[in-house]
Design a protein around this motif. Structure first.
Motif, PDB file in Angstrom:
ATOM      1  N   ILE A  24       0.854  -1.202  -0.007  1.00  0.00           N
ATOM      2  CA  ILE A  24       0.110   0.076   0.102  1.00  0.00           C
ATOM      3  C   ILE A  24       0.877   1.069  -0.060  1.00  0.00           C
ATOM      4  CG2 ILE A  24      -1.900   1.193   1.172  1.00  0.00           C
ATOM      5  CD1 ILE A  24      -2.621  -1.641   0.138  1.00  0.00           C
ATOM      6  N   ASP A  25       1.743   1.406   0.849  1.00  0.00           N
ATOM      7  CA  ASP A  25       2.919   2.444   0.743  1.00  0.00           C
ATOM      8  C   ASP A  25       3.481   2.646  -0.607  1.00  0.00           C
ATOM      9  OD1 ASP A  25       2.374   2.779   3.622  1.00  0.00           O
ATOM     10  OD2 ASP A  25       3.704   1.302   4.012  1.00  0.00           O
ATOM     11  N   ARG A  26       3.823   1.320  -1.178  1.00  0.00           N
ATOM     12  CA  ARG A  26       4.618   1.468  -2.508  1.00  0.00           C
ATOM     13  C   ARG A  26       3.490   2.244  -3.383  1.00  0.00           C
ATOM     14  NH1 ARG A  26       7.452  -3.370  -2.196  1.00  0.00           N
ATOM     15  NH2 ARG A  26       5.579  -4.499  -2.914  1.00  0.00           N
ATOM     16  N   VAL A  27       2.433   1.603  -3.604  1.00  0.00           N
ATOM     17  CA  VAL A  27       1.447   2.181  -4.649  1.00  0.00           C
ATOM     18  C   VAL A  27       0.955   3.770  -4.128  1.00  0.00           C
ATOM     19  CG1 VAL A  27      -0.998   1.841  -5.298  1.00  0.00           C
ATOM     20  CG2 VAL A  27       0.369  -0.062  -4.920  1.00  0.00           C
ATOM     21  N   ASP A  28       0.881   4.050  -2.962  1.00  0.00           N
ATOM     22  CA  ASP A  28       0.520   5.513  -2.485  1.00  0.00           C
ATOM     23  C   ASP A  28       1.734   6.328  -2.985  1.00  0.00           C
ATOM     24  OD1 ASP A  28      -0.134   7.796  -1.210  1.00  0.00           O
ATOM     25  OD2 ASP A  28      -0.145   6.758   0.827  1.00  0.00           O
ATOM     26  N   ARG A  29       2.958   6.029  -2.660  1.00  0.00           N
ATOM     27  CA  ARG A  29       4.245   6.792  -3.384  1.00  0.00           C
ATOM     28  C   ARG A  29       4.150   7.036  -4.852  1.00  0.00           C
ATOM     29  NH1 ARG A  29       6.919   3.791   0.792  1.00  0.00           N
ATOM     30  NH2 ARG A  29       7.886   2.401  -0.682  1.00  0.00           N
ATOM     31  N   TRP A  30       3.909   5.850  -5.396  1.00  0.00           N
ATOM     32  CA  TRP A  30       3.629   5.718  -6.781  1.00  0.00           C
ATOM     33  C   TRP A  30       2.473   6.541  -7.383  1.00  0.00           C
ATOM     34  CZ3 TRP A  30       0.172   5.090 -10.633  1.00  0.00           C
ATOM     35  CH2 TRP A  30       0.220   4.781 -11.808  1.00  0.00           C
ATOM     36  N   PHE A  31       1.217   6.538  -6.508  1.00  0.00           N
ATOM     37  CA  PHE A  31       0.203   7.368  -6.964  1.00  0.00           C
ATOM     38  C   PHE A  31       0.386   8.803  -6.877  1.00  0.00           C
ATOM     39  CE2 PHE A  31      -4.192   8.756  -7.483  1.00  0.00           C
ATOM     40  CZ  PHE A  31      -4.774   7.868  -8.477  1.00  0.00           C
ATOM     41  N   ASP A  32       1.112   9.307  -5.795  1.00  0.00           N
ATOM     42  CA  ASP A  32       1.564  10.610  -5.594  1.00  0.00           C
ATOM     43  C   ASP A  32       2.293  11.009  -6.577  1.00  0.00           C
ATOM     44  OD1 ASP A  32       0.477  10.799  -3.018  1.00  0.00           O
ATOM     45  OD2 ASP A  32       1.998  10.582  -1.923  1.00  0.00           O
ATOM     46  N   ARG A  33       3.495  10.443  -7.325  1.00  0.00           N
ATOM     47  CA  ARG A  33       4.016  11.053  -8.458  1.00  0.00           C
ATOM     48  C   ARG A  33       3.097  11.040  -9.956  1.00  0.00           C
ATOM     49  NH1 ARG A  33       7.781   7.460  -6.105  1.00  0.00           N
ATOM     50  NH2 ARG A  33       7.571   5.986  -7.772  1.00  0.00           N
ATOM     51  N   HIS A  34       2.206   9.955  -9.952  1.00  0.00           N
ATOM     52  CA  HIS A  34       1.912   9.703 -11.534  1.00  0.00           C
ATOM     53  C   HIS A  34       0.351   9.977 -11.359  1.00  0.00           C
ATOM     54  CE1 HIS A  34       5.557   8.305 -12.499  1.00  0.00           C
ATOM     55  NE2 HIS A  34       5.858   7.759 -11.329  1.00  0.00           N
ATOM     56  N   SER A  35      -0.463  10.453 -10.347  1.00  0.00           N
ATOM     57  CA  SER A  35      -1.915  10.545 -10.108  1.00  0.00           C
ATOM     58  C   SER A  35      -2.536  11.409 -11.375  1.00  0.00           C
ATOM     59  CB  SER A  35      -2.341  11.564  -8.817  1.00  0.00           C
ATOM     60  OG  SER A  35      -1.791  12.444  -8.800  1.00  0.00           O
ATOM     61  N   GLY A  36      -2.190  12.431 -11.860  1.00  0.00           N
ATOM     62  CA  GLY A  36      -2.739  13.066 -12.874  1.00  0.00           C
ATOM     63  C   GLY A  36      -2.848  12.250 -14.111  1.00  0.00           C
ATOM     64  N   LYS A  37      -1.292  11.599 -14.638  1.00  0.00           N
ATOM     65  CA  LYS A  37      -1.256  10.865 -15.838  1.00  0.00           C
ATOM     66  C   LYS A  37      -2.221   9.662 -15.659  1.00  0.00           C
ATOM     67  CE  LYS A  37       3.183  10.970 -15.547  1.00  0.00           C
ATOM     68  NZ  LYS A  37       4.572  10.846 -15.596  1.00  0.00           N
ATOM     69  N   ALA A  38      -2.345   8.982 -14.279  1.00  0.00           N
ATOM     70  CA  ALA A  38      -2.969   7.581 -14.275  1.00  0.00           C
ATOM     71  C   ALA A  38      -4.502   8.086 -14.381  1.00  0.00           C
ATOM     72  CB  ALA A  38      -2.636   7.044 -12.634  1.00  0.00           C
ATOM     73  N   VAL A  39      -4.870   9.027 -13.896  1.00  0.00           N
ATOM     74  CA  VAL A  39      -6.331   9.354 -13.972  1.00  0.00           C
ATOM     75  C   VAL A  39      -6.728   9.756 -15.376  1.00  0.00           C
ATOM     76  CG1 VAL A  39      -8.442  10.966 -13.214  1.00  0.00           C
ATOM     77  CG2 VAL A  39      -6.591   9.842 -11.516  1.00  0.00           C
ATOM     78  N   LEU A  40      -5.990  10.661 -15.782  1.00  0.00           N
ATOM     79  CA  LEU A  40      -6.361  10.921 -17.384  1.00  0.00           C
ATOM     80  C   LEU A  40      -6.274   9.900 -18.266  1.00  0.00           C
ATOM     81  CD1 LEU A  40      -6.885  13.292 -19.312  1.00  0.00           C
ATOM     82  CD2 LEU A  40      -4.060  13.454 -19.724  1.00  0.00           C
ATOM     83  N   LEU A  41      -5.059   8.746 -18.188  1.00  0.00           N
ATOM     84  CA  LEU A  41      -5.214   8.001 -19.132  1.00  0.00           C
ATOM     85  C   LEU A  41      -6.219   6.878 -18.695  1.00  0.00           C
ATOM     86  CD1 LEU A  41      -1.249   7.592 -19.626  1.00  0.00           C
ATOM     87  CD2 LEU A  41      -2.992   8.628 -21.194  1.00  0.00           C
ATOM     88  N   GLY A  42      -6.595   6.750 -17.458  1.00  0.00           N
ATOM     89  CA  GLY A  42      -7.304   5.492 -16.948  1.00  0.00           C
ATOM     90  C   GLY A  42      -8.922   5.916 -17.498  1.00  0.00           C
ATOM     91  N   ARG A  43      -9.182   7.013 -17.530  1.00  0.00           N
ATOM     92  CA  ARG A  43     -10.231   7.318 -18.200  1.00  0.00           C
ATOM     93  C   ARG A  43     -10.679   7.207 -19.714  1.00  0.00           C
ATOM     94  NH1 ARG A  43     -14.324   7.359 -14.807  1.00  0.00           N
ATOM     95  NH2 ARG A  43     -15.459   8.744 -16.145  1.00  0.00           N
ATOM     96  N   LEU A  44      -9.468   6.817 -20.187  1.00  0.00           N
ATOM     97  CA  LEU A  44      -9.736   6.424 -21.649  1.00  0.00           C
ATOM     98  C   LEU A  44      -9.548   4.885 -21.925  1.00  0.00           C
ATOM     99  CD1 LEU A  44      -7.076   9.356 -22.880  1.00  0.00           C
ATOM    100  CD2 LEU A  44      -9.685   9.211 -23.212  1.00  0.00           C
ATOM    101  N   VAL A  45      -9.421   4.071 -20.817  1.00  0.00           N
ATOM    102  CA  VAL A  45      -9.365   2.758 -21.301  1.00  0.00           C
ATOM    103  C   VAL A  45     -10.512   2.031 -20.373  1.00  0.00           C
ATOM    104  CG1 VAL A  45      -8.103   0.727 -20.350  1.00  0.00           C
ATOM    105  CG2 VAL A  45      -7.017   2.751 -20.531  1.00  0.00           C
ATOM    106  N   PRO A  46     -11.290   1.508 -21.653  1.00  0.00           N
ATOM    107  CA  PRO A  46     -12.519   0.505 -21.204  1.00  0.00           C
ATOM    108  C   PRO A  46     -12.199  -0.383 -20.084  1.00  0.00           C
ATOM    109  CG  PRO A  46     -12.021   0.645 -23.413  1.00  0.00           C
ATOM    110  CD  PRO A  46     -10.775   1.167 -23.077  1.00  0.00           C
ATOM    111  N   ALA A  47     -13.207  -0.341 -19.015  1.00  0.00           N
ATOM    112  CA  ALA A  47     -13.050  -1.356 -17.916  1.00  0.00           C
ATOM    113  C   ALA A  47     -12.369  -0.666 -17.126  1.00  0.00           C
ATOM    114  CB  ALA A  47     -12.775  -2.513 -18.201  1.00  0.00           C
ATOM    115  N   LEU A  48     -11.385   0.207 -16.934  1.00  0.00           N
ATOM    116  CA  LEU A  48     -10.582   0.683 -15.982  1.00  0.00           C
ATOM    117  C   LEU A  48     -10.997   2.411 -15.939  1.00  0.00           C
ATOM    118  CD1 LEU A  48      -6.979  -0.321 -17.182  1.00  0.00           C
ATOM    119  CD2 LEU A  48      -8.682  -1.362 -15.395  1.00  0.00           C
TER     120      LEU A  48
END
Length: 198
Positions: A98-122
């Motif tokens: 959870i701590d690893r994912v938390d650190r990764w998400f802190d760095r990449h949250s904008g890209k993750a959300v933006l691109l995630g909204r373009l992927v069906p099912a995700l």
């Protein structure tokens, strides 16, 4: 089903599009790959405006994403760590993960959300970690709205341009969605079967 959906959208208009896109995010009764091309087809027939279709679809979808964002916020990282400690195999996560994912998400949250909204099912799933790991609401709304607007625009314009052949959009996207869902389920089952608490 397509013809009934067209009839419903013609009667319910923009509110119907928004409600269906909200439901598609919360508990998918009909995928956006069908809703938005059908709405775009309605715009192509002059029954709705293409701009109005895109705004309604984006608004409904963002509202559905907010629902899952707040579910993630309610769960929170601390509660998720406790769940991982008790039910790690089923979450396929250990508390330290959870701590690893938390650190990764802190760095990449904008890209993750933006691109995630373009992927069906995700598209829906990406809202949960945004809430869990404390992405700020304005930042979440910005990237969610950008990704969602792009997705709904592509689908609506495809339905608008294809007119009577708008079913082609769903015919291409539905198998892709099914493959992505199948891969996600297979990856999860593999992780459950091979998970080790280390």
């Amino acid at each position: 089903m397509f013809d009934r959906l067209i009839e419903f959208l013609n009667e319910a208009g923009y509110l119907g599009i928004a409600v269906l896109m909200f439901l598609e995010n919360v508990f998918p009764p009909i995928p956006s790959e069908i809703i938005m091309p059908a709405a775009g087809f309605g715009a192509g027939q002059g029954r709705l405006s293409l701009f109005g279709v895109i705004v309604a679809g984006t608004g409904g979808s963002v509202a559905g994403a907010l629902f899952w964002y707040y579910v993630g916020k309610w769960i929170g990282a601390d509660r998720l760590r406790r769940w991982a400690g008790r039910h790690g195999r089923w979450l396929t996560l250990a508390p330290r993960d959870i701590d690893r994912v938390d650190r990764w998400f802190d760095r990449h949250s904008g890209k993750a959300v933006l691109l995630g909204r373009l992927v069906p099912a995700l598209r829906t799933l990406i809202s949960v970690p945004a809430g869990v790991f404390g992405m700020s609401l304005p930042r979440f709304l910005l990237f969610t709205t950008l990704g969602t607007a792009l997705w709904t625009t592509l689908l609506a314009v495809a339905g608008y341009l294809l007119e009577g052949q708008y079913r082609i959009v769903a015919a291409y996207l539905n198998p892709i969605t099914n493959i992505i869902v199948g891969l996600v389920i297979a990856a999860y089952l593999y992780r459950v079967a091979t998970w080790r608490a280390t």
